[in-house]
Write a protein that holds these residues in place. Structure first.
Motif, PDB file in Angstrom:
ATOM      1  N   ALA A 188       0.835  -1.209   0.000  1.00 40.20           N
ATOM      2  CA  ALA A 188       0.000   0.000   0.000  1.00 40.20           C
ATOM      3  C   ALA A 188       0.865   1.253   0.000  1.00 40.20           C
ATOM      4  CB  ALA A 188      -0.928  -0.003   1.208  1.00 40.20           C
ATOM      5  N   VAL A 189       1.962   1.223   0.731  1.00 43.02           N
ATOM      6  CA  VAL A 189       2.872   2.379   0.758  1.00 43.02           C
ATOM      7  C   VAL A 189       3.540   2.544  -0.601  1.00 43.02           C
ATOM      8  CG1 VAL A 189       4.875   3.414   1.858  1.00 43.02           C
ATOM      9  CG2 VAL A 189       3.251   2.142   3.235  1.00 43.02           C
ATOM     10  N   PHE A 190       3.922   1.440  -1.240  1.00 50.18           N
ATOM     11  CA  PHE A 190       4.538   1.527  -2.566  1.00 50.18           C
ATOM     12  C   PHE A 190       3.592   2.146  -3.590  1.00 50.18           C
ATOM     13  CE2 PHE A 190       8.056  -1.510  -1.631  1.00 50.18           C
ATOM     14  CZ  PHE A 190       9.068  -0.731  -2.156  1.00 50.18           C
ATOM     15  N   LYS A 191       2.311   1.947  -3.436  1.00 51.24           N
ATOM     16  CA  LYS A 191       1.333   2.494  -4.376  1.00 51.24           C
ATOM     17  C   LYS A 191       1.030   3.959  -4.117  1.00 51.24           C
ATOM     18  CE  LYS A 191      -0.887  -1.926  -5.214  1.00 51.24           C
ATOM     19  NZ  LYS A 191      -2.092  -2.750  -4.997  1.00 51.24           N
ATOM     20  N   SER A 192       1.487   4.491  -2.994  1.00 46.79           N
ATOM     21  CA  SER A 192       1.182   5.881  -2.652  1.00 46.79           C
ATOM     22  C   SER A 192       1.902   6.845  -3.585  1.00 46.79           C
ATOM     23  CB  SER A 192       1.572   6.173  -1.212  1.00 46.79           C
ATOM     24  OG  SER A 192       2.971   6.290  -1.097  1.00 46.79           O
ATOM     25  N   LYS A 193       1.371   8.046  -3.667  1.00 48.95           N
ATOM     26  CA  LYS A 193       1.942   9.056  -4.553  1.00 48.95           C
ATOM     27  C   LYS A 193       2.890  10.001  -3.830  1.00 48.95           C
ATOM     28  CE  LYS A 193      -1.933   8.815  -7.634  1.00 48.95           C
ATOM     29  NZ  LYS A 193      -3.114   9.450  -8.157  1.00 48.95           N
ATOM     30  N   LYS A 194       2.899   9.976  -2.513  1.00 47.84           N
ATOM     31  CA  LYS A 194       3.758  10.862  -1.747  1.00 47.84           C
ATOM     32  C   LYS A 194       5.141  10.239  -1.659  1.00 47.84           C
ATOM     33  CE  LYS A 194       2.296  13.462   1.697  1.00 47.84           C
ATOM     34  NZ  LYS A 194       1.883  13.963   2.992  1.00 47.84           N
ATOM     35  N   SER A 195       6.099  10.788  -2.432  1.00 45.81           N
ATOM     36  CA  SER A 195       7.442  10.204  -2.453  1.00 45.81           C
ATOM     37  C   SER A 195       8.480  11.264  -2.792  1.00 45.81           C
ATOM     38  CB  SER A 195       7.511   9.063  -3.464  1.00 45.81           C
ATOM     39  OG  SER A 195       7.308   9.543  -4.765  1.00 45.81           O
ATOM     40  N   PHE A 196       9.708  10.947  -2.455  1.00 44.94           N
ATOM     41  CA  PHE A 196      10.849  11.795  -2.789  1.00 44.94           C
ATOM     42  C   PHE A 196      12.059  10.893  -2.979  1.00 44.94           C
ATOM     43  CE2 PHE A 196      14.700  14.065  -1.558  1.00 44.94           C
ATOM     44  CZ  PHE A 196      14.663  15.109  -2.469  1.00 44.94           C
ATOM     45  N   TYR A 197      12.790  11.111  -4.061  1.00 36.29           N
ATOM     46  CA  TYR A 197      13.995  10.325  -4.336  1.00 36.29           C
ATOM     47  C   TYR A 197      15.186  11.250  -4.511  1.00 36.29           C
ATOM     48  CZ  TYR A 197      11.147   6.195  -5.041  1.00 36.29           C
ATOM     49  OH  TYR A 197      10.288   5.155  -4.846  1.00 36.29           O
ATOM     50  N   SER A 198      16.281  10.911  -3.867  1.00 37.25           N
ATOM     51  CA  SER A 198      17.532  11.628  -4.057  1.00 37.25           C
ATOM     52  C   SER A 198      18.551  10.634  -4.624  1.00 37.25           C
ATOM     53  CB  SER A 198      18.026  12.216  -2.728  1.00 37.25           C
ATOM     54  OG  SER A 198      18.462  11.186  -1.869  1.00 37.25           O
TER      55      SER A 198
ATOM     56  N   PHE B 122      18.928   7.913  -1.330  1.00 37.23           N
ATOM     57  CA  PHE B 122      17.798   7.076  -0.944  1.00 37.23           C
ATOM     58  C   PHE B 122      16.482   7.715  -1.335  1.00 37.23           C
ATOM     59  CE2 PHE B 122      18.814   9.326   3.024  1.00 37.23           C
ATOM     60  CZ  PHE B 122      17.583   9.832   3.414  1.00 37.23           C
ATOM     61  N   GLY B 123      15.457   6.871  -1.352  1.00 40.93           N
ATOM     62  CA  GLY B 123      14.116   7.321  -1.668  1.00 40.93           C
ATOM     63  C   GLY B 123      13.208   7.106  -0.476  1.00 40.93           C
ATOM     64  N   VAL B 124      12.181   7.935  -0.382  1.00 44.29           N
ATOM     65  CA  VAL B 124      11.217   7.830   0.707  1.00 44.29           C
ATOM     66  C   VAL B 124       9.818   7.835   0.101  1.00 44.29           C
ATOM     67  CG1 VAL B 124      10.322   8.922   2.789  1.00 44.29           C
ATOM     68  CG2 VAL B 124      12.742   9.103   2.256  1.00 44.29           C
ATOM     69  N   LYS B 125       9.007   6.872   0.499  1.00 45.35           N
ATOM     70  CA  LYS B 125       7.599   6.827   0.120  1.00 45.35           C
ATOM     71  C   LYS B 125       6.801   6.805   1.412  1.00 45.35           C
ATOM     72  CE  LYS B 125       6.275   4.678  -3.729  1.00 45.35           C
ATOM     73  NZ  LYS B 125       6.029   5.793  -4.544  1.00 45.35           N
ATOM     74  N   ALA B 126       5.668   7.508   1.433  1.00 50.36           N
ATOM     75  CA  ALA B 126       4.876   7.597   2.664  1.00 50.36           C
ATOM     76  C   ALA B 126       3.391   7.595   2.346  1.00 50.36           C
ATOM     77  CB  ALA B 126       5.240   8.860   3.430  1.00 50.36           C
ATOM     78  N   ILE B 127       2.626   7.089   3.300  1.00 52.50           N
ATOM     79  CA  ILE B 127       1.174   7.086   3.212  1.00 52.50           C
ATOM     80  C   ILE B 127       0.627   7.256   4.632  1.00 52.50           C
ATOM     81  CG2 ILE B 127       0.904   4.585   3.434  1.00 52.50           C
ATOM     82  CD1 ILE B 127      -1.316   4.747   1.334  1.00 52.50           C
ATOM     83  N   LYS B 128      -0.503   7.911   4.739  1.00 55.45           N
ATOM     84  CA  LYS B 128      -1.112   8.152   6.049  1.00 55.45           C
ATOM     85  C   LYS B 128      -1.711   6.853   6.585  1.00 55.45           C
ATOM     86  CE  LYS B 128      -3.459  11.702   8.502  1.00 55.45           C
ATOM     87  NZ  LYS B 128      -2.511  11.767   9.583  1.00 55.45           N
TER      88      LYS B 128
END
Length: 112
Positions: free
Chosen positions: A16-26, A29-35
């Motif tokens: 479910a977190v992988f499917k979320s749209k809230k993300s940032f990649y440098s 590392f990358g960060v994906k988040a969901i409420k």
């Protein structure tokens, strides 16, 4: 040490977190988040064997990320599930640089 309540364990939750749209990649590392509706932050750290062939090195990097998460969790907005995906270049970074990158990434997605 990271509390058991603060880590994602179930495959459905991670997907479910992988499917979320809230993300940032440098570059590092990358960060994906969901409420979530739990009122606390949970994380999972994904590090590939491509980062380092030695499990000792991969675990050291994971421990550093967890330590930064524990330190910053008090300042973060609560109630999010996060995935941190580590890239190859992170192994060359010091703890202070990882701390700064973590702060920057979580500010970009609005959790800090």
């Amino acid at each position: 040490m990271l509390n058991k309540n603060n880590s994602l364990r179930k495959t459905k939750e991670i997907e479910a977190v992988f499917k979320s749209k809230k993300s940032f990649y440098s570059d590092f590392f990358g960060v994906k988040a969901i409420k979530n509706n739990l009122g606390l932050n949970r994380i999972v750290i994904i590090i590939s064997a491509k980062v380092s062939k030695k499990a000792v090195d991969r675990n050291k990097i994971k421990r550093r990320i967890k330590a930064v998460f524990i330190e910053k969790n008090k300042e973060m907005r609560q109630g999010f599930d996060c995935i941190i995906i580590l890239n190859k270049d992170i192994s060359k970074k010091s703890f202070l640089e990882i701390n700064n990158l973590f702060s920057y990434s979580f500010k970009k997605i609005g959790l800090l």
